[in-house]
Design a protein around this motif. Structure first.
Motif, PDB file in Angstrom:
ATOM      1  N   ARG A  11       0.832  -1.195   0.000  1.00 32.58           N
ATOM      2  CA  ARG A  11       0.000   0.000   0.000  1.00 32.58           C
ATOM      3  C   ARG A  11       0.872   1.252   0.000  1.00 32.58           C
ATOM      4  NH1 ARG A  11      -5.316   0.538  -0.440  1.00 32.58           N
ATOM      5  NH2 ARG A  11      -6.331   1.965   0.994  1.00 32.58           N
ATOM      6  N   VAL A  12       0.513   2.225  -0.820  1.00 31.13           N
ATOM      7  CA  VAL A  12       1.289   3.470  -0.889  1.00 31.13           C
ATOM      8  C   VAL A  12       0.554   4.550  -0.113  1.00 31.13           C
ATOM      9  CG1 VAL A  12       2.212   5.249  -2.424  1.00 31.13           C
ATOM     10  CG2 VAL A  12       2.270   2.842  -3.122  1.00 31.13           C
ATOM     11  N   GLU A  13       1.306   5.220   0.776  1.00 30.35           N
ATOM     12  CA  GLU A  13       0.725   6.314   1.559  1.00 30.35           C
ATOM     13  C   GLU A  13       1.461   7.603   1.254  1.00 30.35           C
ATOM     14  OE1 GLU A  13       0.250   5.466   5.688  1.00 30.35           O
ATOM     15  OE2 GLU A  13      -1.382   4.084   5.201  1.00 30.35           O
ATOM     16  N   GLU A  14       0.740   8.708   1.394  1.00 28.02           N
ATOM     17  CA  GLU A  14       1.335  10.031   1.173  1.00 28.02           C
ATOM     18  C   GLU A  14       1.657  10.647   2.527  1.00 28.02           C
ATOM     19  OE1 GLU A  14      -1.291  12.667  -0.910  1.00 28.02           O
ATOM     20  OE2 GLU A  14       0.212  14.251  -1.039  1.00 28.02           O
ATOM     21  N   GLN A  15       2.918  11.114   2.667  1.00 28.19           N
ATOM     22  CA  GLN A  15       3.288  11.814   3.920  1.00 28.19           C
ATOM     23  C   GLN A  15       4.035  13.072   3.527  1.00 28.19           C
ATOM     24  OE1 GLN A  15       5.629   8.784   5.769  1.00 28.19           O
ATOM     25  NE2 GLN A  15       3.880   7.833   6.758  1.00 28.19           N
ATOM     26  N   GLY A  17       3.757  15.089   1.045  1.00 26.83           N
ATOM     27  CA  GLY A  17       4.166  15.150  -0.370  1.00 26.83           C
ATOM     28  C   GLY A  17       5.122  14.049  -0.783  1.00 26.83           C
ATOM     29  N   ASP A  18       5.480  13.161   0.153  1.00 32.17           N
ATOM     30  CA  ASP A  18       6.371  12.051  -0.166  1.00 32.17           C
ATOM     31  C   ASP A  18       5.513  10.774  -0.220  1.00 32.17           C
ATOM     32  OD1 ASP A  18       8.828  11.155  -0.727  1.00 32.17           O
ATOM     33  OD2 ASP A  18       9.416  10.769   1.368  1.00 32.17           O
ATOM     34  N   TYR A  19       5.866   9.853  -1.091  1.00 37.95           N
ATOM     35  CA  TYR A  19       5.038   8.644  -1.249  1.00 37.95           C
ATOM     36  C   TYR A  19       5.858   7.421  -0.900  1.00 37.95           C
ATOM     37  CZ  TYR A  19       1.882  11.863  -3.431  1.00 37.95           C
ATOM     38  OH  TYR A  19       1.040  12.933  -3.638  1.00 37.95           O
ATOM     39  N   LYS A  20       5.323   6.608   0.013  1.00 37.67           N
ATOM     40  CA  LYS A  20       6.066   5.419   0.456  1.00 37.67           C
ATOM     41  C   LYS A  20       5.159   4.208   0.411  1.00 37.67           C
ATOM     42  CE  LYS A  20       9.930   7.029   3.090  1.00 37.67           C
ATOM     43  NZ  LYS A  20       9.844   8.311   3.733  1.00 37.67           N
ATOM     44  N   GLY A  21       5.691   3.102  -0.134  1.00 33.75           N
ATOM     45  CA  GLY A  21       4.924   1.865  -0.209  1.00 33.75           C
ATOM     46  C   GLY A  21       5.426   0.884   0.832  1.00 33.75           C
ATOM     47  N   ALA A  22       4.506   0.139   1.452  1.00 26.24           N
ATOM     48  CA  ALA A  22       4.887  -0.889   2.433  1.00 26.24           C
ATOM     49  C   ALA A  22       3.745  -1.894   2.540  1.00 26.24           C
ATOM     50  CB  ALA A  22       5.138  -0.260   3.795  1.00 26.24           C
ATOM     51  N   GLU A  23       4.101  -3.086   3.020  1.00 25.63           N
ATOM     52  CA  GLU A  23       3.070  -4.106   3.178  1.00 25.63           C
ATOM     53  C   GLU A  23       2.144  -3.765   4.344  1.00 25.63           C
ATOM     54  OE1 GLU A  23       3.982  -8.154   2.323  1.00 25.63           O
ATOM     55  OE2 GLU A  23       3.235  -8.733   4.289  1.00 25.63           O
ATOM     56  N   GLN A  24       0.861  -3.938   4.146  1.00 25.23           N
ATOM     57  CA  GLN A  24      -0.125  -3.714   5.214  1.00 25.23           C
ATOM     58  C   GLN A  24      -1.120  -4.864   5.185  1.00 25.23           C
ATOM     59  OE1 GLN A  24      -2.150   0.057   5.052  1.00 25.23           O
ATOM     60  NE2 GLN A  24      -0.249   1.213   4.835  1.00 25.23           N
ATOM     61  N   THR A  25      -1.817  -5.053   6.315  1.00 22.31           N
ATOM     62  CA  THR A  25      -2.903  -6.040   6.349  1.00 22.31           C
ATOM     63  C   THR A  25      -4.215  -5.286   6.185  1.00 22.31           C
ATOM     64  OG1 THR A  25      -1.620  -7.457   7.793  1.00 22.31           O
ATOM     65  CG2 THR A  25      -3.996  -7.874   7.698  1.00 22.31           C
ATOM     66  N   LEU A  26      -5.012  -5.693   5.221  1.00 21.89           N
ATOM     67  CA  LEU A  26      -6.317  -5.074   4.981  1.00 21.89           C
ATOM     68  C   LEU A  26      -7.391  -6.149   5.109  1.00 21.89           C
ATOM     69  CD1 LEU A  26      -5.577  -2.977   1.746  1.00 21.89           C
ATOM     70  CD2 LEU A  26      -5.495  -2.178   4.098  1.00 21.89           C
ATOM     71  N   GLY A  27      -8.653  -5.711   5.053  1.00 19.14           N
ATOM     72  CA  GLY A  27      -9.767  -6.656   5.009  1.00 19.14           C
ATOM     73  C   GLY A  27     -10.530  -6.440   3.708  1.00 19.14           C
ATOM     74  N   THR A  28     -11.274  -7.452   3.282  1.00 20.46           N
ATOM     75  CA  THR A  28     -11.992  -7.294   2.009  1.00 20.46           C
ATOM     76  C   THR A  28     -13.049  -6.184   2.089  1.00 20.46           C
ATOM     77  OG1 THR A  28     -13.230  -9.258   2.710  1.00 20.46           O
ATOM     78  CG2 THR A  28     -11.615  -9.574   0.970  1.00 20.46           C
ATOM     79  N   THR A  29     -13.459  -5.803   3.315  1.00 22.45           N
ATOM     80  CA  THR A  29     -14.399  -4.675   3.420  1.00 22.45           C
ATOM     81  C   THR A  29     -13.697  -3.344   3.121  1.00 22.45           C
ATOM     82  OG1 THR A  29     -14.010  -4.709   5.784  1.00 22.45           O
ATOM     83  CG2 THR A  29     -16.062  -5.708   5.026  1.00 22.45           C
ATOM     84  N   ASP A  30     -12.365  -3.335   3.114  1.00 20.24           N
ATOM     85  CA  ASP A  30     -11.633  -2.114   2.753  1.00 20.24           C
ATOM     86  C   ASP A  30     -11.633  -1.901   1.233  1.00 20.24           C
ATOM     87  OD1 ASP A  30     -10.772  -1.516   5.379  1.00 20.24           O
ATOM     88  OD2 ASP A  30      -9.204  -3.048   5.213  1.00 20.24           O
ATOM     89  N   LEU A  31     -11.970  -2.949   0.472  1.00 16.65           N
ATOM     90  CA  LEU A  31     -11.943  -2.832  -0.988  1.00 16.65           C
ATOM     91  C   LEU A  31     -13.182  -2.075  -1.472  1.00 16.65           C
ATOM     92  CD1 LEU A  31     -10.779  -6.449  -1.934  1.00 16.65           C
ATOM     93  CD2 LEU A  31      -9.434  -4.339  -2.099  1.00 16.65           C
TER      94      LEU A  31
END
Ligand SMILES: NC(=O)c1ccc[n+]([C@@H]2O[C@H](COP(=O)([O-])OP(=O)(O)OC[C@H]3O[C@@H](n4cnc5c(N)ncnc54)[C@H](OP(=O)(O)O)[C@@H]3O)[C@@H](O)[C@H]2O)c1
Length: 332
Positions: A11-15, A17-31
């Motif tokens: 998942r890529v997050e913005e902080q 103005g900088d963009y960083k990708g890292a593994e996260q745990t999500l649920g199918t309700t987040d889709l």
């Protein structure tokens, strides 16, 4: 409807103005809402994923976001019944990985109208070796053939030859009997491009900016994956009646040319879009790539990576250093 499933996504997050990708745990309700839930086993890396992951707002407007414009896997839920639960499918393009969470997550939820049945004889990994890049190479070649391109007319240029689109275009054109001139900035990939079937490998200086409005016609046809001034220079070197399929912009989105190649030599510039074309148009090229247009060398040389390798692999695209096909395997 199955209950909530937890899954991993890059998942890529913005902080600030900088963009960083890292593994996260999500649920199918987040889709996002959608008709078909797919368990994704493989995705494919594309230049556009690198743009999305680096915060290019022309590709992805809002973050956090899961990139991945390609996905292959198995249908887990289907509100429409087609595709059926349990069936293997391929999804490329439309909004996947742009505004809609994409194949860098282990699950996606998409409209049924985005799902192509897996071509016979392919597994998800094979489909993702081709991915959008392979589909685009196929569409570029198909457009040239529709315009009447034939091997006996002469050399076909492929720019960005070592890239994901270029490498499949080189192998496919060579397989169809064309005399392929691979144009590449990577001298150390010359041998690999010859193994894919290029008869000649030349440096990017073959398309260096030249003030002359027209140049000696060297190529009968071309596949351009880079855009910008190399495309303008390629158009000046196309023989009368020849065509260039154009699909990319790594060298820039601007095309500064004159009308001379078009009105003095009848050159055709053919635009190629793999994203928004209809599902049957995509499916027709997938079936060819799984059949007569199979590119065994690209298949054998594809790199397999896991989510932990995504950051480095995507950055290489932006530096023009990526080569060949890269598949994301969620099991790694
Ligand atoms: N129209 C569509 O539907 C569609 C679909 C897929 C891709 N695309 C576009 O097609 C392009 C290629 O995609 P890809 O996935 O093949 O990317 P890629 O793997 O990064 O390949 C692009 C290749 O272009 C060459 N290159 C990079 N920077 C360059 C520069 N500044 N000037 C000239 N050549 C340069 C490099 O090859 P060498 O080192 O061998 O020269 C590079 O490997 C991208 O712009 C992508 O967005 C469009």
């Amino acid at each position: 409807m199955t209950s909530e499933i937890q899954f991993k996504a890059w998942r890529v997050e913005e902080q600030d103005g900088d963009y960083k990708g890292a593994e996260q745990t999500l649920g199918t309700t987040d889709l996002p809402a959608g008709e078909v839930l797919i368990k994704v086993s493989h995705s494919s890396l594309n230049y556009k994923d690198a743009l999305s992951a680096s915060g290019n707002k022309g590709v992805t407007r809002s973050f956090p976001h899961t990139p991945g414009i390609d996905a292959a896997g198995e249908v887990v839920e289907s509100a429409t019944g087609t595709p059926e639960v349990g069936s293997p499918v391929v999804v490329t393009g439309y909004d996947l990985g742009m505004g809609t969470d994409g194949g860098f997550g282990e699950y996606i939820r998409v409209p049924a109208a985005w799902c192509v049945p897996m071509p016979a004889g392919w597994e998800a990994k094979t489909a993702m070796i081709y991915g959008t890049a392979g589909l685009t190479a196929g569409l570029c070649v198909q457009k040239l053939l529709t315009m009447g391109a034939k091997p006996e007319q002469g050399k076909v240029a492929v720019s960005g030859a070592s890239g994901a689109v270029g490498s499949v275009a080189v192998e496919l054109l060579a397989k169809l009997g064309f005399d392929v001139v691979a144009i590449s900035g990577k001298a150390d990939h010359a041998e690999g491009l010859k193994e894919l079937g290029a008869t000649e490998v030349v440096g990017r200086d073959a398309l260096a900016e030249d003030k002359k409005p027209m140049l000696k016609p060297v190529f009968a046809n071309g596949v351009d994956t880079v855009g910008g001034s190399p495309l303008a220079e390629l158009l000046k070197q196309i023989k009368p009646g020849g065509s260039v399929s154009c699909c990319g912009l790594v060298a820039g989105p601007q095309l500064q040319t004159t009308v001379l190649p078009f009105i003095l030599r009848g050159v055709n510039l053919l635009g190629v879009d793999s994203v928004e074309i209809s599902l049957p148009e995509k499916e027709a090229v997938w079936i060819k790539l799984a059949g007569d247009w199979k590119c065994p060398k690209a298949e054998a040389s594809a790199k397999r990576i896991g989510r932990a390798d995504l950051d480095g692999a995507l950055k290489a695209f932006l530096k023009g250093e990526s080569a060949g096909k890269i598949v994301l395997d969620h099991a790694i």
